[in-house]
Design an enzyme around this catalytic site. Structure first.
Site, PDB file in Angstrom:
ATOM      1  N   LYS A  10       0.861  -1.208  -0.146  1.00 46.43           N
ATOM      2  CA  LYS A  10       0.166  -0.002  -0.056  1.00 46.43           C
ATOM      3  C   LYS A  10       0.897   1.433   0.140  1.00 46.43           C
ATOM      4  CE  LYS A  10      -3.767  -2.266   2.231  1.00 46.43           C
ATOM      5  NZ  LYS A  10      -4.747  -2.271   3.281  1.00 46.43           N
ATOM      6  N   THR A  93      -4.542  -7.046  10.712  1.00 49.50           N
ATOM      7  CA  THR A  93      -4.913  -5.801  10.351  1.00 49.50           C
ATOM      8  C   THR A  93      -4.426  -4.708  11.306  1.00 49.50           C
ATOM      9  OG1 THR A  93      -6.798  -6.395   9.049  1.00 49.50           O
ATOM     10  CG2 THR A  93      -6.453  -4.045   9.213  1.00 49.50           C
ATOM     11  N   HIS A 117      -1.872  -5.909   1.333  1.00 53.64           N
ATOM     12  CA  HIS A 117      -3.082  -6.466   1.192  1.00 53.64           C
ATOM     13  C   HIS A 117      -2.586  -7.859   0.519  1.00 53.64           C
ATOM     14  CE1 HIS A 117      -7.063  -7.633  -0.347  1.00 53.64           C
ATOM     15  NE2 HIS A 117      -6.058  -8.105  -1.425  1.00 53.64           N
TER      16      HIS A 117
END
EC number: 2.7.4.6
Length: 137
Positions: A10, A93, A117
């Site tokens: 990301k 997460t 991810h």
């Protein structure tokens, strides 16, 4: 059984210079291979397709905004049990809950900007790979 999975590094991982570290961890784990890798800026349409199942949830708009805040690295990893394995390597997460030795445990700062991810199932991997690497056979 050899599998393929989509991994996205990301914008926070790219911005913080963690691409080499994360890719290296994936490559060193269980002889997994990176078979495709691209640096790209994601458009709204691609993100809508990718995160569509979350539309309407409180985190959806901030996530869309974050994922468009800078380039991402999209890659394909292949190997034995790579789908489950990359998710384990990534960690939960929430970086506070992520164990040391996991990517998020070692480098994560906040839940929304969580570095990586990885597809969560064979079905998701197939769908996501078609979206991000349509020319892959």
């Amino acid at each position: 059984m050899t599998q393929r999975t989509l991994v996205l590094l990301k914008p926070d991982a790219v911005r913080r210079g963690l691409i080499g570290e994360i890719v290296g961890r994936i490559e060193r784990k269980a002889d997994w291979r990176i078979t495709a890798l691209e640096l790209r800026t994601l458009d709204h349409g691609t993100l809508e397709q990718h995160y569509g199942e979350h539309k309407g949830r409180p985190f959806y708009e901030p996530l869309m905004e974050f994922m468009q805040s800078g380039p991402v690295v999209a890659l394909v990893a292949e190997g034995e049990r790579v789908i489950e394995g990359v998710r384990t390597l990534a960690g939960p997460t929430d970086p506070i809950a992520a164990a040391p030795g996991s990517i998020r445990g070692d480098f994560g700062t906040i839940t929304r900007e969580n570095l990586i991810h990885a597809s969560d199932s064979e079905e998701s991997a197939e769908r996501e790979l078609k979206l991000f690497f349509p020319g892959l056979s």
